[in-house]
Motif scaffolding. Structure first.
Motif, PDB file in Angstrom:
ATOM      1  N   ASP A   1      -8.213   9.961 -17.131  1.00 31.23           N
ATOM      2  CA  ASP A   1      -7.553  11.270 -17.095  1.00 31.23           C
ATOM      3  C   ASP A   1      -6.387  11.312 -16.120  1.00 31.23           C
ATOM      4  O   ASP A   1      -5.735  12.350 -15.987  1.00 31.23           O
ATOM      5  N   LEU A   2      -6.109  10.214 -15.445  1.00 31.23           N
ATOM      6  CA  LEU A   2      -5.062  10.182 -14.430  1.00 31.23           C
ATOM      7  C   LEU A   2      -3.691  10.322 -15.077  1.00 31.23           C
ATOM      8  O   LEU A   2      -3.340   9.577 -15.982  1.00 31.23           O
ATOM      9  N   VAL A   3      -2.925  11.283 -14.598  1.00 32.49           N
ATOM     10  CA  VAL A   3      -1.590  11.537 -15.143  1.00 32.49           C
ATOM     11  C   VAL A   3      -0.591  10.528 -14.580  1.00 32.49           C
ATOM     12  O   VAL A   3       0.247   9.997 -15.295  1.00 32.49           O
ATOM     13  N   GLU A   4      -0.674  10.252 -13.267  1.00 30.55           N
ATOM     14  CA  GLU A   4       0.215   9.297 -12.626  1.00 30.55           C
ATOM     15  C   GLU A   4      -0.202   7.875 -13.011  1.00 30.55           C
ATOM     16  O   GLU A   4      -1.329   7.648 -13.427  1.00 30.55           O
ATOM     17  N   PRO A   5       0.699   6.908 -12.835  1.00 32.89           N
ATOM     18  CA  PRO A   5       0.317   5.521 -13.133  1.00 32.89           C
ATOM     19  C   PRO A   5      -0.850   5.038 -12.282  1.00 32.89           C
ATOM     20  O   PRO A   5      -1.708   4.325 -12.757  1.00 32.89           O
ATOM     21  N   MET A   6      -0.886   5.446 -11.000  1.00 35.01           N
ATOM     22  CA  MET A   6      -2.001   5.089 -10.122  1.00 35.01           C
ATOM     23  C   MET A   6      -1.970   5.996  -8.899  1.00 35.01           C
ATOM     24  O   MET A   6      -0.963   6.629  -8.610  1.00 35.01           O
ATOM     25  N   ARG A   7      -3.101   6.051  -8.217  1.00 32.89           N
ATOM     26  CA  ARG A   7      -3.180   6.751  -6.923  1.00 32.89           C
ATOM     27  C   ARG A   7      -3.617   5.723  -5.903  1.00 32.89           C
ATOM     28  O   ARG A   7      -4.463   4.888  -6.179  1.00 32.89           O
ATOM     29  N   VAL A   8      -3.031   5.788  -4.704  1.00 33.54           N
ATOM     30  CA  VAL A   8      -3.257   4.753  -3.693  1.00 33.54           C
ATOM     31  C   VAL A   8      -3.657   5.381  -2.374  1.00 33.54           C
ATOM     32  O   VAL A   8      -3.082   6.391  -1.952  1.00 33.54           O
ATOM     33  N   GLY A   9      -4.627   4.760  -1.701  1.00 35.42           N
ATOM     34  CA  GLY A   9      -5.017   5.130  -0.350  1.00 35.42           C
ATOM     35  C   GLY A   9      -5.066   3.888   0.518  1.00 35.42           C
ATOM     36  O   GLY A   9      -5.430   2.815   0.053  1.00 35.42           O
ATOM     37  N   ILE A  10      -4.677   4.045   1.776  1.00 32.87           N
ATOM     38  CA  ILE A  10      -4.680   2.921   2.720  1.00 32.87           C
ATOM     39  C   ILE A  10      -5.534   3.306   3.925  1.00 32.87           C
ATOM     40  O   ILE A  10      -5.337   4.367   4.511  1.00 32.87           O
ATOM     41  N   ILE A  11      -6.480   2.426   4.275  1.00 27.16           N
ATOM     42  CA  ILE A  11      -7.351   2.654   5.421  1.00 27.16           C
ATOM     43  C   ILE A  11      -7.077   1.572   6.458  1.00 27.16           C
ATOM     44  O   ILE A  11      -7.185   0.383   6.165  1.00 27.16           O
ATOM     45  N   THR A  12      -6.698   2.002   7.651  1.00 30.05           N
ATOM     46  CA  THR A  12      -6.531   1.086   8.781  1.00 30.05           C
ATOM     47  C   THR A  12      -7.316   1.680   9.950  1.00 30.05           C
ATOM     48  O   THR A  12      -6.966   2.725  10.465  1.00 30.05           O
TER      49      THR A  12
ATOM     50  N   VAL B   1       1.072  -2.951 -11.717  1.00 28.57           N
ATOM     51  CA  VAL B   1      -0.343  -2.577 -11.789  1.00 28.57           C
ATOM     52  C   VAL B   1      -0.591  -1.819 -13.095  1.00 28.57           C
ATOM     53  O   VAL B   1       0.198  -0.957 -13.476  1.00 28.57           O
ATOM     54  N   ILE B   2      -1.669  -2.149 -13.750  1.00 25.31           N
ATOM     55  CA  ILE B   2      -2.026  -1.465 -14.989  1.00 25.31           C
ATOM     56  C   ILE B   2      -2.271   0.007 -14.669  1.00 25.31           C
ATOM     57  O   ILE B   2      -3.016   0.328 -13.739  1.00 25.31           O
ATOM     58  N   PRO B   3      -1.654   0.933 -15.413  1.00 21.55           N
ATOM     59  CA  PRO B   3      -1.773   2.365 -15.109  1.00 21.55           C
ATOM     60  C   PRO B   3      -3.201   2.901 -15.281  1.00 21.55           C
ATOM     61  O   PRO B   3      -4.018   2.320 -15.988  1.00 21.55           O
ATOM     62  N   GLY B   4      -3.450   4.040 -14.626  1.00 18.40           N
ATOM     63  CA  GLY B   4      -4.721   4.732 -14.781  1.00 18.40           C
ATOM     64  C   GLY B   4      -5.804   4.307 -13.812  1.00 18.40           C
ATOM     65  O   GLY B   4      -6.987   4.343 -14.154  1.00 18.40           O
ATOM     66  N   HIS B   5      -5.425   3.910 -12.592  1.00 16.13           N
ATOM     67  CA  HIS B   5      -6.415   3.463 -11.609  1.00 16.13           C
ATOM     68  C   HIS B   5      -6.190   4.127 -10.256  1.00 16.13           C
ATOM     69  O   HIS B   5      -5.078   4.478  -9.904  1.00 16.13           O
ATOM     70  N   TRP B   6      -7.276   4.271  -9.532  1.00 15.71           N
ATOM     71  CA  TRP B   6      -7.244   4.684  -8.130  1.00 15.71           C
ATOM     72  C   TRP B   6      -7.465   3.410  -7.325  1.00 15.71           C
ATOM     73  O   TRP B   6      -8.400   2.659  -7.588  1.00 15.71           O
ATOM     74  N   LEU B   7      -6.604   3.158  -6.354  1.00 15.75           N
ATOM     75  CA  LEU B   7      -6.697   1.953  -5.532  1.00 15.75           C
ATOM     76  C   LEU B   7      -6.828   2.344  -4.065  1.00 15.75           C
ATOM     77  O   LEU B   7      -6.107   3.225  -3.594  1.00 15.75           O
ATOM     78  N   VAL B   8      -7.729   1.674  -3.360  1.00 21.64           N
ATOM     79  CA  VAL B   8      -7.894   1.895  -1.918  1.00 21.64           C
ATOM     80  C   VAL B   8      -7.833   0.547  -1.223  1.00 21.64           C
ATOM     81  O   VAL B   8      -8.604  -0.359  -1.525  1.00 21.64           O
ATOM     82  N   PHE B   9      -6.862   0.411  -0.303  1.00 16.95           N
ATOM     83  CA  PHE B   9      -6.752  -0.768   0.545  1.00 16.95           C
ATOM     84  C   PHE B   9      -7.531  -0.501   1.812  1.00 16.95           C
ATOM     85  O   PHE B   9      -7.336   0.535   2.444  1.00 16.95           O
ATOM     86  N   VAL B  10      -8.342  -1.447   2.241  1.00 17.63           N
ATOM     87  CA  VAL B  10      -8.964  -1.388   3.559  1.00 17.63           C
ATOM     88  C   VAL B  10      -8.485  -2.636   4.288  1.00 17.63           C
ATOM     89  O   VAL B  10      -8.770  -3.760   3.865  1.00 17.63           O
ATOM     90  N   ALA B  11      -7.726  -2.442   5.345  1.00 15.49           N
ATOM     91  CA  ALA B  11      -7.191  -3.569   6.107  1.00 15.49           C
ATOM     92  C   ALA B  11      -8.251  -4.085   7.069  1.00 15.49           C
ATOM     93  O   ALA B  11      -8.866  -3.316   7.796  1.00 15.49           O
ATOM     94  N   ARG B  12      -8.452  -5.376   7.056  1.00 13.25           N
ATOM     95  CA  ARG B  12      -9.374  -6.007   7.994  1.00 13.25           C
ATOM     96  C   ARG B  12      -8.626  -6.316   9.288  1.00 13.25           C
ATOM     97  O   ARG B  12      -7.400  -6.290   9.333  1.00 13.25           O
ATOM     98  N   SER B  13      -9.362  -6.640  10.334  1.00  9.85           N
ATOM     99  CA  SER B  13      -8.719  -6.889  11.629  1.00  9.85           C
ATOM    100  C   SER B  13      -7.751  -8.069  11.565  1.00  9.85           C
ATOM    101  O   SER B  13      -6.759  -8.100  12.294  1.00  9.85           O
TER     102      SER B  13
END
Length: 129
Positions: free
Chosen positions: A39-50, A78-90
């Motif tokens: 149902d995502l309208v945008e190609p993707m949604r992105v979150g970054i965790i540091t 990136v293939i459209p229709g996904h939520w992506l979350v990056f978690v950066a390691r130390s």
């Protein structure tokens, strides 16, 4: 590729949704969580965790800037229709941008989220006069 506010994951509930319902791929510097959303309208949604485990504010912001730069350069693949979350390691704090980008592409391939390279169309040369 710019990331306006509408394409960012900002709420804690949304981060939790990706973690609980999605899948993840772990690398040396990053962990990628992803969730398909038809149902995502945008190609993707992105979150970054540091987190503070990475270092102080300067170090965390540097890692975020590098990740956003990588997304701007390669996000259109990136293939459209996904939520992506990056978690950066130390270890991401000491990684170069090239190392982070290489791992980012590897994780996308492993998660089957990477489109093939767009075909380059070169203009045919005009015949000599």
């Amino acid at each position: 590729m710019r990331f306006p506010r509408s394409r960012r994951i900002l709420r804690r509930a949304d981060f939790r949704r990706v973690r609980n319902r999605g899948k993840s791929v772990a690398g040396r510097f990053l962990v990628l969580g992803y969730l398909a959303d038809p149902d995502l309208v945008e190609p993707m949604r992105v979150g970054i965790i540091t987190t503070r485990k990475i270092g102080g504010a300067v170090v965390r912001n540097r890692v975020r800037r590098r990740l956003r730069g990588i997304l701007q350069r390669t996000g259109d693949r990136v293939i459209p229709g996904h939520w992506l979350v990056f978690v950066a390691r130390s270890s991401a704090a000491s990684a170069t941008t090239a190392q982070l980008e290489k791992e980012w592409k590897w994780m996308l391939r492993k998660a089957s989220l990477l489109r093939s390279e767009p075909a380059r169309t070169e203009s045919p040369e005009s015949p000599p006069s």
